[in-house]
Design a protein around this motif. Structure first.
Motif, mmCIF file in Angstrom:
data_model
loop_
_atom_site.group_PDB
_atom_site.id
_atom_site.type_symbol
_atom_site.label_atom_id
_atom_site.label_comp_id
_atom_site.label_asym_id
_atom_site.label_seq_id
_atom_site.Cartn_x
_atom_site.Cartn_y
_atom_site.Cartn_z
ATOM 1 N N LEU A 55 0.708 -1.173 -0.088
ATOM 2 C CA LEU A 55 -0.103 -0.183 -0.054
ATOM 3 C C LEU A 55 1.285 1.034 -0.202
ATOM 4 O O LEU A 55 1.812 1.540 0.926
ATOM 5 N N ILE A 114 -0.125 4.899 0.343
ATOM 6 C CA ILE A 114 -1.582 5.902 -0.269
ATOM 7 C C ILE A 114 -0.190 7.664 0.123
ATOM 8 O O ILE A 114 -0.700 8.016 1.556
ATOM 9 N N SER A 134 -4.906 6.708 6.373
ATOM 10 C CA SER A 134 -4.756 5.697 5.295
ATOM 11 C C SER A 134 -5.379 4.620 5.400
ATOM 12 O O SER A 134 -5.618 3.370 4.582
ATOM 13 N N SER A 184 -8.632 2.684 4.043
ATOM 14 C CA SER A 184 -8.452 1.607 2.868
ATOM 15 C C SER A 184 -8.509 0.127 3.510
ATOM 16 O O SER A 184 -9.917 -0.145 3.798
ATOM 17 N N TYR A 198 -4.947 -4.260 -2.926
ATOM 18 C CA TYR A 198 -4.752 -3.167 -1.848
ATOM 19 C C TYR A 198 -5.116 -2.038 -2.500
ATOM 20 O O TYR A 198 -6.126 -1.861 -1.753
ATOM 21 N N LEU A 243 -8.356 -0.701 -2.993
ATOM 22 C CA LEU A 243 -9.595 -0.569 -1.550
ATOM 23 C C LEU A 243 -9.553 1.068 -1.163
ATOM 24 O O LEU A 243 -10.047 0.872 -0.509
ATOM 25 N N VAL A 244 -8.695 0.999 -1.621
ATOM 26 C CA VAL A 244 -8.282 2.551 -1.347
ATOM 27 C C VAL A 244 -9.894 3.826 -1.550
ATOM 28 O O VAL A 244 -10.298 3.904 -2.949
ATOM 29 N N LYS A 245 -10.014 4.118 -0.778
ATOM 30 C CA LYS A 245 -11.366 5.386 -1.052
ATOM 31 C C LYS A 245 -10.695 6.322 -1.149
ATOM 32 O O LYS A 245 -10.517 7.222 -0.202
ATOM 33 N N TRP A 246 -9.659 6.422 -2.446
ATOM 34 C CA TRP A 246 -9.291 8.009 -2.764
ATOM 35 C C TRP A 246 -10.378 9.634 -3.173
ATOM 36 O O TRP A 246 -11.303 9.734 -2.812
#
Length: 317
Positions: free
Chosen positions: A200, A202, A269, A273, A296, A299-302
């Motif tokens: 990850l 981020i 972060s 995520s 992975y 899955l990050v909510k940008w």
């Protein structure tokens, strides 16, 4: 599973405690260490067991940790403070402890050496100012930093004339100078596997800072920052956690420093995520393989915004 976290008076440690309690996959007992007495730091009221510890700079610190590992049957030790990590890296302990090797810690602990190392691999840093040499006309201010320090400790921002007046008295073994630049401040949170391969990466931008601490951030999919961080970690692999700080302005991206540990606001972060402590235990304690980096990152909510608030605890003596 007994997990020991040091310096539980810090926001960083409390954030890891929150993540450990939020994950439901593993049964965990948290032992918290701090130099304060029980009840005099909020973290001591949040762990399953509190043990008062000596400071990392004290001679007894390593023996204390070794005895604690045996007495409390510690399965995993997570040091929080930079100097704790430095001290522990100098000793081989019979315990699972995910920190970089001593060479890497020494490199990034010294901000001057790490800046020079970044230049050598093609990463831009604020202009390095060498005593006795002329300063570019585009530099209006100079930042003097401690080579080994935490956060903004010891930082001086001077105009060029002021710098020339004090430069002869600077101890170059302890301080160094760079051109002072302004711009957006980014921190890139990284979680890597045992080999130091990132899983990850981020980036987050500071939106609000109070008393030097970020209280509001935005998770940003900044492609160049991600690529730059990958380049750094390809040269210097770091297992587990680290965070890299940059300043971004209209002229480019500038490396500021790398911290080989979990960051004070790195929980943002995880919130955007995946619970990083669940992955951490899966991989580093239970030796389970991790998924592909791209899985992975999906899955990050940008563009998420994370804000921070304070919560009080009370202790009755």
């Amino acid at each position: 599973m007994n997990i020991c976290i040091t310096s539980i008076g810090s926001a960083t440690a409390i954030n890891l405690i929150k993540l450990l309690k939020a994950q439901t996959k593993h049964e965990v007992s948290i032992i918290g260490l701090d130099c304060n007495t029980f009840g005099y730091t909020s973290g001591s009221l949040l762990v399953d067991k509190f043990v008062r510890s000596p400071l990392a700079l004290e001679e007894s610190y390593i023996n204390f940790i070794e005895d604690l590992i045996v007495k409390e049957k510690i399965d995993l030790l997570i040091p929080i403070h930079d100097f704790e990590i430095f001290r522990l890296s100098q000793h081989k302990l019979d315990i699972q402890m995910i920190i970089p090797n001593q060479t890497t810690i020494d490199l990034f602990r010294d901000k001057f050496i790490s800046a020079v190392s970044m230049q050598e691999i093609g990463i831009t840093v604020p202009p390095m100012i060498i005593r006795g040499e002329s300063i570019g006309s585009d530099i209006e201010k100079v930042i003097v930093r401690e080579r080994i320090g935490v956060g903004s400790t010891g930082i001086r921002i001077l105009n060029v004339d002021e710098y020339f007046k004090v430069s002869e008295d600077m101890d170059e073994d302890k301080e160094f100078a760079q051109g002072f630049i302004t711009g957006d401040e980014y921190t890139v949170d990284v979680f890597s596997d045992k080999e130091g391969l990132p899983k990850l990466i981020i980036p987050r931008i500071r939106l609000e800072v109070k008393a030097g601490v970020a209280t509001k951030i935005r998770i940003v999919h900044h492609t160049e920052l991600i690529k730059m961080t990958e380049k750094i970690l390809t040269k210097y692999p770091i297992p587990g956690f680290c965070n890299v700080q940059f300043i971004v302005n209209e002229k480019g991206i500038y490396f500021i420093e790398l911290n080989p540990r979990y960051g004070g606001m790195s929980i943002s972060s995880s919130l955007a995520s995946v619970n990083i402590m669940e992955l951490f235990i899966d991989h580093f304690v239970n030796c389970e393989p991790l998924s592909d980096y791209n899985e992975y990152m999906k899955l990050v909510k940008w563009n998420s915004v994370v804000t921070r608030y304070y919560e009080e605890k009370i202790f009755y003596e």
